[in-house]
Design a protein around this motif. Sequence first.
Motif, short mmCIF file in Angstrom:
data_model
loop_
_atom_site.label_atom_id
_atom_site.label_comp_id
_atom_site.label_asym_id
_atom_site.label_seq_id
_atom_site.Cartn_x
_atom_site.Cartn_y
_atom_site.Cartn_z
N VAL A 386 4.67 30.00 19.32
CA VAL A 386 5.92 30.05 20.11
C VAL A 386 5.60 30.04 21.60
N ALA A 387 4.58 30.78 22.01
CA ALA A 387 4.21 30.81 23.43
C ALA A 387 3.79 29.41 23.91
N LEU A 388 3.01 28.72 23.10
CA LEU A 388 2.59 27.36 23.48
C LEU A 388 3.78 26.40 23.49
N ALA A 389 4.68 26.55 22.54
CA ALA A 389 5.87 25.69 22.53
C ALA A 389 6.74 25.96 23.74
N ALA A 390 6.87 27.23 24.13
CA ALA A 390 7.63 27.55 25.35
C ALA A 390 6.97 26.94 26.58
N LEU A 391 5.65 26.94 26.61
CA LEU A 391 4.94 26.32 27.73
C LEU A 391 5.23 24.82 27.78
N LEU A 392 5.27 24.17 26.63
CA LEU A 392 5.58 22.74 26.59
C LEU A 392 7.00 22.48 27.09
N PHE A 393 7.95 23.28 26.61
CA PHE A 393 9.34 23.09 27.05
C PHE A 393 9.49 23.41 28.53
N GLY A 394 8.77 24.42 29.00
CA GLY A 394 8.80 24.70 30.44
C GLY A 394 8.25 23.55 31.25
N ALA A 395 7.19 22.93 30.76
CA ALA A 395 6.61 21.78 31.46
C ALA A 395 7.57 20.60 31.47
N LEU A 396 8.26 20.37 30.34
CA LEU A 396 9.23 19.28 30.30
C LEU A 396 10.37 19.54 31.28
N GLN A 397 10.80 20.78 31.37
CA GLN A 397 11.89 21.10 32.29
C GLN A 397 11.45 20.94 33.74
N ALA A 398 10.27 21.46 34.07
CA ALA A 398 9.77 21.35 35.45
C ALA A 398 9.49 19.90 35.81
N GLY A 399 8.83 19.18 34.91
CA GLY A 399 8.54 17.78 35.19
C GLY A 399 9.77 16.91 35.19
N GLY A 400 10.77 17.29 34.38
CA GLY A 400 12.00 16.51 34.35
C GLY A 400 12.74 16.53 35.66
N ASN A 401 12.65 17.62 36.38
CA ASN A 401 13.30 17.68 37.70
C ASN A 401 12.70 16.66 38.65
#
Length: 453
Positions: A386-401
């Motif tokens: 879950v922690a790694l998946a959250a990191l992936l989603f956080g990266a997608l959100q930050a990079g998406g901006n």
Amino acid sequence: MSNPNPGSGTPDNPNPQAGSPDKEPATEAQAAQTALGNTERAEPATSPKRPAPEAKPSLGRLFLDNLWAANTFTVTLLSLVLAMVVGAVLMIVSDPEVLATYSYITARPSDALTASWTLVSEAYGNLFKGAVFDPEAVGFQAVMSPISETLTYTAPLVFTGLSVALAFRGGLFNIGAQGQAIMGVILAALAGFLLPLPPGLHLLVAVLAGALGGAVWGFIPGILKARTGAHEVINTIMLNYIATYFLTWLIMQNGIQDPNRTDAISRPVDASAQFPRLLGDGLRVHAGIILAVLATWAVWWLLNRSTLGFELRAVGANPDAARTAGISVTRTYVLIMVFAGILAGLGGSNMVLGSTASALTPLVIAQIGFDGILVALLGRVKPWGVALAALLFGALQAGGNRMQSYSGISLELVTVLQALIVIFIAAPALVKAIFQLRAARAARLQTSLAKGW
């Protein structure tokens, strides 16, 4: 009538002798085969030495053998690849200029290919630069900004993902992480600007208040499930609505609303109740990410090293068998939802005690509760996953901006990428069929969601 050949098989003698008076005596191999009931072939007497055992394959060989097998890592990685491929197609289709080059692709195919590659590579390049590292950045703050943004978005998702995952492992489907996070952010903010406390203590009280808010909102569906059998999905969905409208109403009350504003916004949280920044005031990453890592370890220890965790997993696997074994299913259901609420409440408190916002607004919590469901699924409802998946989603959100700002790609496409990743991971048979993967540990990928992957 007597049998003229005593060495042959008869109903009275189902195991005939290996030899007969008219033939040569039986060999040792035949005698051994007869003694074992013809189930194993004995070694010939002429080969007293056993064959040398096969050498164990090296780690490199094992890696190559399992690289193209349908294990969890391979399916997850290929799901990311498929999502990016489909995302690239959507970028091309949604861009009028690139799509126009396909009208004459038979005459000049290089134009369509070049335009498509330029669009997709630039978009994914900006996604990487906004989430991980920008090679053109100069200075410490510019270099660390992508990582800072990724970790900032990751912290609350870790908590809500753990909340959903913990409930899954106990056999419950916690749709109410959104409402629990809202109650957490409400109590954390109220403690943050209503209580005049010294620094350090003020932050601790605000964090505990957020955890308490989530715990109360998790206790309600837990006790209803335990005492009346009411389905937790219906209860948590309804509680999400109640929490949302309660937040909207509360913000406009005297003493809560910012006296200098006329719109729906509360007073700001005092600086003494906010998480300290880890990399300076210029970067948003805060100590909430450290708390998220500690929470991940705590949930892992709870599930795998504690008696309560064993009871929780037993109830999630089979409530009737757990009850027969003397485990209180009622108590376990309540504790599961209370712990899930605490985690979601901590995720909500991160939104107002961290650097995302400093005051309550109707949209302060965003969608971290619902995103936590996706994070839990992507992480296979395992704490570190879950922690790694959250990191992936956080990266997608930050990079998406950055992808939206620099490439003109809609931010909604990032949401589409997240959904595609979860779809492909939730359908391992589809990924296996597309890439012709071998069946290795496939049973683990098909385990029931409610039992915990």
